[in-house]
Design an enzyme around this catalytic site. Structure first.
Site, short mmCIF file in Angstrom:
data_model
loop_
_atom_site.label_atom_id
_atom_site.label_comp_id
_atom_site.label_asym_id
_atom_site.label_seq_id
_atom_site.Cartn_x
_atom_site.Cartn_y
_atom_site.Cartn_z
N GLU A 37 -37.26 33.28 -35.43
CA GLU A 37 -36.92 34.62 -35.92
C GLU A 37 -38.24 35.22 -36.38
O GLU A 37 -38.73 34.87 -37.45
CB GLU A 37 -35.95 34.53 -37.10
CG GLU A 37 -34.60 33.93 -36.75
CD GLU A 37 -33.71 34.88 -35.96
OE1 GLU A 37 -34.09 36.05 -35.76
OE2 GLU A 37 -32.64 34.43 -35.55
N CYS A 62 -37.61 42.37 -41.96
CA CYS A 62 -37.94 42.17 -40.54
C CYS A 62 -37.26 43.24 -39.69
O CYS A 62 -37.82 43.67 -38.69
CB CYS A 62 -37.52 40.78 -40.09
SG CYS A 62 -35.80 40.43 -40.43
P1 NDP Z 1 -45.69 33.99 -42.10
O1 NDP Z 1 -45.56 33.86 -40.63
O2 NDP Z 1 -47.03 34.23 -42.69
O3 NDP Z 1 -45.14 32.67 -42.83
C1 NDP Z 1 -43.83 32.19 -42.60
C2 NDP Z 1 -43.76 30.75 -43.10
O4 NDP Z 1 -44.53 29.91 -42.23
C3 NDP Z 1 -44.33 30.56 -44.49
O5 NDP Z 1 -43.52 29.63 -45.19
C4 NDP Z 1 -45.70 29.99 -44.20
O6 NDP Z 1 -46.23 29.26 -45.26
C5 NDP Z 1 -45.39 29.08 -43.02
N1 NDP Z 1 -46.53 28.68 -42.21
C6 NDP Z 1 -47.76 29.22 -42.14
N2 NDP Z 1 -48.52 28.55 -41.21
C7 NDP Z 1 -47.74 27.57 -40.69
C8 NDP Z 1 -47.93 26.54 -39.69
N3 NDP Z 1 -49.08 26.41 -39.02
N4 NDP Z 1 -46.91 25.72 -39.41
C9 NDP Z 1 -45.72 25.85 -40.05
N5 NDP Z 1 -45.48 26.79 -41.01
C10 NDP Z 1 -46.47 27.64 -41.32
O7 NDP Z 1 -44.66 35.14 -42.54
P2 NDP Z 1 -44.48 35.83 -43.95
O8 NDP Z 1 -44.07 34.84 -44.99
O9 NDP Z 1 -45.67 36.68 -44.22
O10 NDP Z 1 -43.20 36.74 -43.66
C11 NDP Z 1 -43.29 37.98 -43.08
C12 NDP Z 1 -42.93 37.95 -41.61
O11 NDP Z 1 -41.65 37.36 -41.44
C13 NDP Z 1 -42.83 39.34 -41.01
O12 NDP Z 1 -43.53 39.38 -39.79
C14 NDP Z 1 -41.34 39.52 -40.78
O13 NDP Z 1 -41.05 40.41 -39.75
C15 NDP Z 1 -40.90 38.12 -40.49
N6 NDP Z 1 -39.46 37.95 -40.72
C16 NDP Z 1 -38.61 37.85 -39.64
C17 NDP Z 1 -37.24 37.78 -39.81
C18 NDP Z 1 -36.30 37.65 -38.64
O14 NDP Z 1 -35.16 37.29 -38.85
N7 NDP Z 1 -36.73 37.94 -37.42
C19 NDP Z 1 -36.65 37.79 -41.16
C20 NDP Z 1 -37.62 37.89 -42.21
C21 NDP Z 1 -38.98 37.98 -41.98
P3 NDP Z 1 -47.03 29.99 -46.45
O15 NDP Z 1 -46.72 31.43 -46.39
O16 NDP Z 1 -46.48 29.33 -47.63
O17 NDP Z 1 -48.47 29.68 -46.18
#
Ligand code: NDP
Length: 511
Positions: free
Chosen positions: A254, A288
């Protein structure tokens, strides 16, 4: 403004492993900052590789035991968790607001949606567990049954940490899986708080390990986890998908959205303008499926812009624990990223009609104005890329064909909205817009029963609804011959008349 209650600090530096809030062993400690005050309210610690390994091992044993329980038993427990979340909604709401900034009302709403998803899957999950097929052989019984995937990793973003967890965890748990959650580092305390309600489940069935991307990556790459449900940005999602592909691990993605919002002349303009402002600025634009690019018919463009400016001027911005409609952005980094996008849009000729800066009188906190822009074009970054902030950029279009064409000219395809009272236009939008969801005069609605997800680079797979359950289940085909009869119609020895170029009696062709 009151300071945070003592129990907030008690959640600091914890993981939730094996049904217990354990003190983290790692040495990478990070402050959790209230985005409205910039004050630290607690700390989280990156889980060590050993802690992650331990959580995975515990999840395995818990999953095996859980998979032997009845669906009724699972449903009863999930309903209890849901009821507990409802009772705890004030505390959950307060902490969520302090940790990521959204207005208290939105935080409490989110806690209630979380409970609702658990109740939904508690029932839907026991409703259907396979199908009986017309047997291919008389006297046999052919059917499908559903198996859990095993240990499911949930990697979550910061914007809806409670309900996104529940959308996936409820379906996964009802299906017999164990779950390990890696929350965003911006909303880990709230996620830990939520686990107090999940303590009603057997120990180890759902666990939370906090930390940055490295912790998520270890869970994704771990050879003993079986599925990853990732919600977050496109680039992180791609890294997660690549890691899963190397192990043929199931992945639900997602990712980001950049939803179009079309307004046609038949729409009631005052309603469309309110819907637009809500769709763009809810949760400070950090949704999102936020409305991020507006295609407005030229006949009503100027009137619509005027209405939207009026509605935007009414938005009260401030600390989410006060009487406000919009809080701060979730972090300093989010605000910097967003402000750079606004600056580039201005440099490209975009005109700010209201907002565009930071609200006066708020010297602390990651606040930004709710901003309306015109004179922007489809090929500008502010229109064709995800902003994930409170901006409402408006593009003038000459007809519905152009609006749909521009809506579809995108690498994103999550949600979409059209405002029109013309039935033919509504139906065309539903049919022709490439998106996971089309909202006609009903922006940003969710429904536990309705599958949610994107296409193109907005994601793969679905959560919620019956599809959301199957995301966490394997289908197994079973065939039973109760008589254990010999299958002479196709076993050895083959009959002579079945050999190449021998003449078969017509009535024996299919045994
Ligand atoms: P990120 O992609 O930055 O992070 C998402 C999660 O992935 C966080 O917990 C992050 O950890 C973790 N992460 C980072 N690097 C890795 C890796 N290499 N392997 C595994 N996990 C990793 O997103 P954001 O938190 O900034 O959220 C915003 C984004 O989420 C927007 O683009 C939004 O559109 C999307 N989103 C999509 C939705 C949907 O249903 N389509 C719903 C809600 C949001 P940490 O941040 O702790 O470093």
């Amino acid at each position: 403004m009151t300071t945070e209650p003592a129990w907030v600090r008690e959640l600091s530096t914890r993981h939730y492993i094996d049904g217990v809030f354990v003190t983290a062993e790692g040495s990478d400690v990070h402050d959790v900052t209230d985005p409205a005050t910039e004050r630290p309210i607690g700390q989280i610690v990156d889980a060590t590789p050993d802690e992650v390994d331990r959580a995975v091992e515990i999840a395995h044993s818990a999953q095996r035991r859980w998979n032997r329980t009845s669906m009724l038993h699972r449903a009863e427990l999930l309903h209890e968790v849901a009821a507990d979340i409802r009772s705890a909604r004030a505390a959950l709401g307060e902490l969520l607001t302090r940790e990521m900034g959204k207005p208290y009302k939105e935080s409490v709403d989110e806690a209630l949606w979380t409970a609702s998803a658990l109740d939904y899957y508690a029932e839907v999950g026991r409703h259907e567990a396979g199908r009986v097929l017309g047997p291919a052989v008389a006297g046999q019984f052919h059917f499908t049954t559903k198996d859990p995937v095993g240990v499911v990793v949930l990697i979550l973003p910061f914007n809806y940490p409670l309900c996104l967890l529940a959308w996936q965890a409820a379906a996964a748990l009802m299906s017999g899986n164990a779950v390990i959650v890696k929350p965003s580092e911006l909303t880990s305390l709230t996620t830990l708080k939520l686990m107090e309600s999940f303590r009603r489940l057997p120990a180890g069935l759902i666990q939370v390990v906090t930390g940055h991307g490295r912790v998520g990556a270890q869970l994704v790459e771990h050879r003993d986890t079986h599925m990853v449900a990732f919600t977050g940005g496109i680039d992180t999602g791609r890294r997660v998908a690549e890691a899963c592909a190397r192990q043929y691990k199931r992945v639900l993605l997602e990712t980001s959205g950049n939803d179009p919002f079309i307004v046609m002349p038949s729409a009631p303009l005052h309603v469309a303008a309110r819907g637009a402002v809500f769709g763009a600025f809810l949760n400070c634009g950090q949704v999102c499926a936020a409305a991020e690019r507006f295609y407005v018919h030229e006949a009503i463009h100027d009137a619509f812009v005027a209405r939207v400016i009026e509605e935007t001027a009414l938005i009260r911005i401030g600390n989410g624990l006060e009487r406000v409609d919009m809080g701060p952005m979730a972090s300093h980094a989010q605000r910097e990223r967003y402000e750079r996008i606004i600056a580039r849009a201005r440099a490209q000729g975009g005109k700010v009609r209201i907002g565009g800066g930071r609200p006066a009188g708020l010297s602390k906190g990651f606040f930004v104005d709710a901003t309306v822009m015109t004179e922007v074009r489809h090929d500008h970054e502010i229109v064709n890329d995800e902003t994930f902030g409170p901006v409402l950029p408006i593009v003038k279009v000459t007809n519905l064909d152009e609006a749909i064409e521009l809506a579809n000219r995108s690498r994103y395809a999550l949600g979409s909205t059209i405002y029109t009272l013309d039935l033919a236009e509504s139906m065309r939008a539903v049919r022709e817009i490439e998106a996971g969801m089309v909202w006609v005069n009903a922006p940003l609605l969710d429904n536990d029963a309705g599958p949610f997800g994107g296409r193109k680079q907005s994601g793969m797979g679905r959560q919620l609804g019956a599809e959301g359950l199957d995301s966490f289940r394997h289908t197994k085909l079973a065939m039973i011959d109760p008589q254990a009869a010999p299958h002479d119609f196709w076993w050895f020895p083959y009959r002579d008349w079945e050999a190449f170029q021998s003449s078969a009696p017509a009535d024996k062709a299919h045994g």
